[in-house]
Each structure stands twice: as C-alpha cells, then as structure tokens.
Design an enzyme around this catalytic site. Structure first.
Site, short mmCIF file in Angstrom:
data_model
loop_
_atom_site.label_atom_id
_atom_site.label_comp_id
_atom_site.label_asym_id
_atom_site.label_seq_id
_atom_site.Cartn_x
_atom_site.Cartn_y
_atom_site.Cartn_z
N ASN A 166 0.85 -1.19 0.00
CA ASN A 166 0.00 0.00 0.00
C ASN A 166 0.89 1.24 0.00
OD1 ASN A 166 0.64 -0.69 2.72
ND2 ASN A 166 -1.18 0.30 3.53
N GLU A 177 0.35 5.20 0.67
CA GLU A 177 -0.60 6.23 1.13
C GLU A 177 -0.16 7.61 0.66
OE1 GLU A 177 -1.15 5.58 5.35
OE2 GLU A 177 -2.30 3.74 4.94
N GLU A 201 -2.86 -4.80 -3.00
CA GLU A 201 -3.30 -5.75 -4.03
C GLU A 201 -3.37 -5.07 -5.40
OE1 GLU A 201 -4.60 -5.02 -1.13
OE2 GLU A 201 -5.96 -6.56 -0.39
N1 THU Z 1 -5.32 -1.56 2.41
C1 THU Z 1 -4.72 -2.38 1.50
O1 THU Z 1 -3.58 -2.15 1.10
N2 THU Z 1 -5.42 -3.44 1.03
C2 THU Z 1 -6.69 -3.76 1.42
O2 THU Z 1 -7.28 -4.67 0.87
C3 THU Z 1 -7.32 -3.03 2.52
C4 THU Z 1 -6.68 -1.75 2.91
C5 THU Z 1 -4.58 -0.40 2.91
C6 THU Z 1 -5.12 0.93 2.45
C7 THU Z 1 -4.62 1.86 3.54
O3 THU Z 1 -3.32 2.28 3.20
C8 THU Z 1 -4.54 0.98 4.77
O4 THU Z 1 -4.62 -0.36 4.32
C9 THU Z 1 -5.65 1.22 5.78
O5 THU Z 1 -6.89 1.19 5.18
#
Ligand code: THU
Length: 130
Positions: free
Chosen positions: A48, A50, A61
């Site tokens: 992820n 941000e 994903e």
């Molecule tokens: N997040 C993911 O990377 N994949 C998911 O399927 C659910 C959420 C991340 C997004 C954000 O950076 C953090 O988790 C909290 O929501």
C-alpha cells in the site's frame, strides 16, 4: 475456505517479506501482496502507498495487479495478502479490480489469526461485469 497448500504459503511468505516497503504513515497499517501469474513467471509484489490526500492512497493488491498488467500479465492464479493483523482480507475495491483479470483466483490471507485460502467466488459473488 481451506488451509493453504505449501506453494500458497510460500507466496504468502513472499508478501510478508515485502511488508517493510509499505508506505503507510497515516493509517499505520502496512499491507503487502504477492500475485502469482498463470504463466508461471515470478510473483509480482505490491504494497500500500498512502498519500497526504488520503483518497489518493493505493492498496497493496492493486499495486501488485497494476504492476503485473503493466508487465504484460493478464491471468493470475493466486494472490497472497499480508498485514500484521489478526485479519486482513482484500477490500471490496481490490476484489472488483481482481475480478477483471482473475475471476478464478485463489486468495490467501490472514483470517482470525490463521492464514487461509479462499476461492474468489466466496469473496465476491455476483460481481459487476460488462
Ligand atoms: N489496504 C490495502 O492495502 N489493502 C486492502 O485490501 C485493505 C486496505 C490499505 C489501504 C490503507 O493504506 C490501509 O490499508 C488502511 O486502510
């Protein structure tokens, strides 16, 4: 839902190895993913990423999926999703994104403390298609 095979656990371990690359200073919830293409190529990793403008954030994903498609892959066998949490199934947006390329994919993730393998249909039945 079932227990993962040894190969699925290996893919999960690859996702785990990448967790340090996740960029999650706002949520403090790092996530990593490993996506295995059907053609037997190397798994593609995603984390992820941000952003100060929260809505710009990209999930692990979809980072993996979009990188893999960019590399020329179109079909996928397994995706493993890791977070240092009791449960971390893929979010709804990532399920829909995966459905586009891999409606038969196996999803490996932590659920109630255990690593499990789920058929995609269990996670996103009756998905939207054009
Ligand atoms: N997040 C993911 O990377 N994949 C998911 O399927 C659910 C959420 C991340 C997004 C954000 O950076 C953090 O988790 C909290 O929501």
């Amino acid at each position: 839902m079932r227990a993962p095979t040894p190969a699925e656990l290996e893919l999960y371990a690859l996702a785990q190895d990448a967790i340090g690359n996740a960029y999650a200073p706002y949520s403090r919830f790092p996530v990593s993913a490993a996506l295995q293409p059907v053609d037997g190529g190397e798994p593609i990793i995603g984390v992820n990423v941000e952003n100060a403008s929260f809505g710009v954030t990209m999930c692990a994903e979809r980072s993996a999926l979009f990188a893999a498609v960019t590399m020329g892959h179109r079909r996928f066998e397994t995706v493993a999703v890791h977070a240092n949490a009791t449960s971390c199934p893929p979010c709804g947006a990532c399920r829909q994104a995966l459905a586009e390329f891999a409606p038969d994919i196996t999803v490996v993730y932590r659920r109630g403390g255990d690593v499990v393998a789920a058929a995609f249909d269990e996670l996103l039945p009756e998905r939207f298609e054009l």
